[in-house]
Write a protein that holds these residues in place. Structure first.
Motif, PDB file in Angstrom:
ATOM      1  N   LYS A 130      50.388 -87.990 -31.015  1.00 55.17           N
ATOM      2  CA  LYS A 130      50.305 -87.629 -29.595  1.00 55.17           C
ATOM      3  C   LYS A 130      51.695 -87.664 -28.969  1.00 55.17           C
ATOM      4  O   LYS A 130      52.063 -86.773 -28.194  1.00 55.17           O
ATOM      5  CB  LYS A 130      49.362 -88.583 -28.874  1.00 55.17           C
ATOM      6  N   HIS A 134      51.475 -83.404 -30.951  1.00 55.94           N
ATOM      7  CA  HIS A 134      50.530 -82.785 -31.881  1.00 55.94           C
ATOM      8  C   HIS A 134      49.290 -83.656 -32.063  1.00 55.94           C
ATOM      9  O   HIS A 134      48.970 -84.082 -33.183  1.00 55.94           O
ATOM     10  CB  HIS A 134      51.201 -82.520 -33.226  1.00 55.94           C
ATOM     11  N   PRO A 135      48.533 -83.876 -30.993  1.00 55.07           N
ATOM     12  CA  PRO A 135      47.316 -84.686 -31.119  1.00 55.07           C
ATOM     13  C   PRO A 135      46.237 -84.008 -31.950  1.00 55.07           C
ATOM     14  O   PRO A 135      45.270 -84.651 -32.355  1.00 55.07           O
ATOM     15  CB  PRO A 135      46.870 -84.870 -29.661  1.00 55.07           C
ATOM     16  N   GLU A 136      46.407 -82.697 -32.193  1.00 62.66           N
ATOM     17  CA  GLU A 136      45.385 -81.969 -32.953  1.00 62.66           C
ATOM     18  C   GLU A 136      45.423 -82.260 -34.449  1.00 62.66           C
ATOM     19  O   GLU A 136      44.476 -81.940 -35.187  1.00 62.66           O
ATOM     20  CB  GLU A 136      45.537 -80.455 -32.729  1.00 62.66           C
ATOM     21  N   ILE A 137      46.513 -82.851 -34.946  1.00 61.33           N
ATOM     22  CA  ILE A 137      46.589 -83.171 -36.374  1.00 61.33           C
ATOM     23  C   ILE A 137      45.687 -84.364 -36.673  1.00 61.33           C
ATOM     24  O   ILE A 137      45.813 -85.418 -36.052  1.00 61.33           O
ATOM     25  CB  ILE A 137      48.044 -83.468 -36.797  1.00 61.33           C
ATOM     26  N   ASP A 138      44.772 -84.183 -37.617  1.00 67.68           N
ATOM     27  CA  ASP A 138      43.803 -85.227 -37.972  1.00 67.68           C
ATOM     28  C   ASP A 138      44.459 -86.263 -38.880  1.00 67.68           C
ATOM     29  O   ASP A 138      44.892 -85.934 -39.983  1.00 67.68           O
ATOM     30  CB  ASP A 138      42.614 -84.581 -38.685  1.00 67.68           C
ATOM     31  N   HIS A 150      53.384 -78.608 -39.745  1.00 67.29           N
ATOM     32  CA  HIS A 150      52.681 -79.864 -39.483  1.00 67.29           C
ATOM     33  C   HIS A 150      53.136 -80.961 -40.434  1.00 67.29           C
ATOM     34  O   HIS A 150      53.148 -82.146 -40.058  1.00 67.29           O
ATOM     35  CB  HIS A 150      51.173 -79.634 -39.567  1.00 67.29           C
TER      36      HIS A 150
END
Length: 505
Positions: A130, A134-138, A150
């Motif tokens: 975050k 890039h909070p979307e990276i799991d 990524h």
């Protein structure tokens, strides 16, 4: 008021390897909260210097002071404990581990002395991601399933998971699109605002202007300039310091007339769901066709599908009018296709083998008789290919890992030249290659095209596509939005198209 002492001071650093003096008395001072840019051609000593700083190499002589205290960095762990983190261009992530496991590798979260896995590691990783935008990276996803951009973010998260006070970034923008570069610079600005120092290595001089505070230039293992102001030092001066000569940023002259003749390479309705829409293109003998677009626009996927490394959902690839077997690299190579991939060290080169073996590996049947390899013939053919491309050193017996980035790329091209390929697929051909070597590579590619080779080129650098290609296809989100002769386009027009273009009619 006396100036603050440097956060880092490296003095008189020397380092020799068998047959080469990589560092010859280098000095480097870095202040807390600054972006100190390290420039130099491949082979100038940048990689060796940052490996000394990272504790991966021990200097032969010289001293390192950290916060005014002399230190000995005996290992990467010792450097990390001081607060020195390094993000290498060739990312050292473990692909079969998750994002969280990579971020905390070697220093897993603990409670009461016990390692805490799972939820705690994922939560702390999510906070770091975050912070990096890039909070979307799991955090639970395997690193090997991530894009190159990524993976770069994961490597940065790992560095920030320590109490880092100085972070070294080696070509951090090489795999990033313009939006990702903007995010990278935001991260750098946040770090330096907190007093963290950044040593930034890049071949893109416009980035140095934008993000850098001071510049140190290395040449032949020596610091030929220290502490130059990054924003005001003329580009011509920087390039002259790096190369020892003035380098003109010019591309080889294009042929006056467009290439004629029947297409060597034809792509008809080629597509892969989620990667790129149905695509048609042709490349004629002597023609260089460029694919321009952002990272994630499908450029590399197109090249890999044409080469047979990926199987298309629809469409076909033809060479000299004859269709290739879909998804077959063997069929593509047999038909005369050659690929120089983006990750040449991981995907194209046998790093522990000689230049000869790297050049000959796709043509071994030429040198085999009754199961025996004629080593003399193999070496002679490799030597001829190496000399034709002016690879340095011109001794094909040296390990390919000892070559600079530009000469490693020449070794890949020599492989396909020896194979007699008719279509050359180039994916980021000058990634990690210094400005002087780039000019040489441009000249090599143009000469091969002038001799009748068909070239399909992908590059993240729009000026490179426009300067080298005869014709350009502009991609946006996997769809061709514009096709035109390169001389009819400029960088601003291409960037407008890739950001807001509509599909071509």
């Amino acid at each position: 008021m006396a100036p603050e002492p440097p956060l880092l001071s490296m003095s008189g650093i020397t380092k020799s390897f068998p047959g080469v003096r990589a560092l010859d008395g280098v000095d480097l001072d870095v202040q807390a909260g600054e972006v100190h840019c390290l420039l130099g051609q491949n082979g100038a000593g940048k990689s060796t210097l940052i490996k000394v700083l990272a504790g991966a190499h021990q200097p032969d002589t010289g001293t390192i002071r950290w916060r005014s205290d002399e230190v000995v960095l005996r290992s990467p762990i010792a450097a990390m404990r001081l607060g020195i983190a390094t993000i290498y261009q060739e990312l050292d992530l473990v692909e079969h581990l998750s994002v969280a496991e990579n971020v905390h590798l070697g220093h897993e979260p603990t409670t009461a002395g016990f390692v805490v896995r799972g939820k705690a590691a994922r939560e702390s990783t999510a906070q770091l991601l975050k912070r990096l935008g890039h909070p979307e990276i799991d955090p639970g996803r395997l690193v090997g399933d991530l894009s190159a951009a990524h993976q770069q973010i994961v490597s940065m998260a790992r560095a920030l998971s320590h109490d880092v006070r100085l972070i070294v970034m080696d070509e951090p923008s090489a795999a990033l699109d313009p939006d990702e570069v903007d995010n990278l610079f935001r991260i750098v600005e946040d770090l330096t605002a907190d007093g963290v120092a950044v040593v930034y290595i890049s071949h893109r001089l416009e980035e140095i202007r934008r993000i850098g505070d001071r510049v140190t230039v290395l040449k032949d293992g020596r610091a030929v300039a220290r502490g130059l102001p990054a924003k005001s030092t003329p580009t011509s001066e920087v390039v002259a310091l790096m190369t020892g000569r003035n380098v003109e940023y010019v591309f080889p002259e294009r042929p006056a007339a467009a290439p004629q003749g029947e297409p060597v390479l034809t792509v008809e309705g080629l597509s892969r769901a989620g990667e790129f829409a149905p695509l048609d293109l042709q490349v004629r003998p002597g023609e260089i066709v460029g694919l321009a677009g952002l990272v994630g626009s499908g450029r590399s996927e197109i090249l890999e599908t044409v080469y047979g490394a990926r199987k298309p959902d629809t469409g076909r690839v033809l060479v000299d009018g004859k269709p290739l077997k879909p998804g077959s690299v063997r069929a593509a190579v047999a038909a005369g296709l050659g690929l120089a991939p983006e990750e040449r060290k991981a995907q194209a080169l046998l790093m522990l083998e000689s230049v000869t073996r790297n050049v000959s590996v796709s043509s071994m049947s030429r040198f085999a008789t009754a199961g025996w390899i004629d080593r003399g013939a193999e070496s002679g053919a490799a030597r001829a290919a190496v000399r034709e491309l002016s690879l340095r050193p011109d001794n094909p017996d040296v390990p390919v890992r000892t070559l600079s980035g530009g000469n490693q790329q020449k070794a890949v091209l020599a492989r396909w030249l020896l194979r007699g390929c008719r279509v050359l697929l180039l994916d980021e051909p000058t990634r990690g290659v210094d400005v002087g070597a780039r000019a040489e590579l441009y000249a090599v590619v143009r000469r091969l095209a002038d001799e009748g080779l068909a070239v399909l080129l992908v590059s993240s650098e729009v000026p490179e596509v426009l300067g080298l290609a005869d014709r350009v296809l502009v991609l946006r989100e996997g769809t061709v939005v514009h096709t035109a002769p390169a001389r009819e386009l400029d960088e601003h027009r291409v960037l407008d198209l890739v950001m807001e273009g509509s599909p071509a009619s």
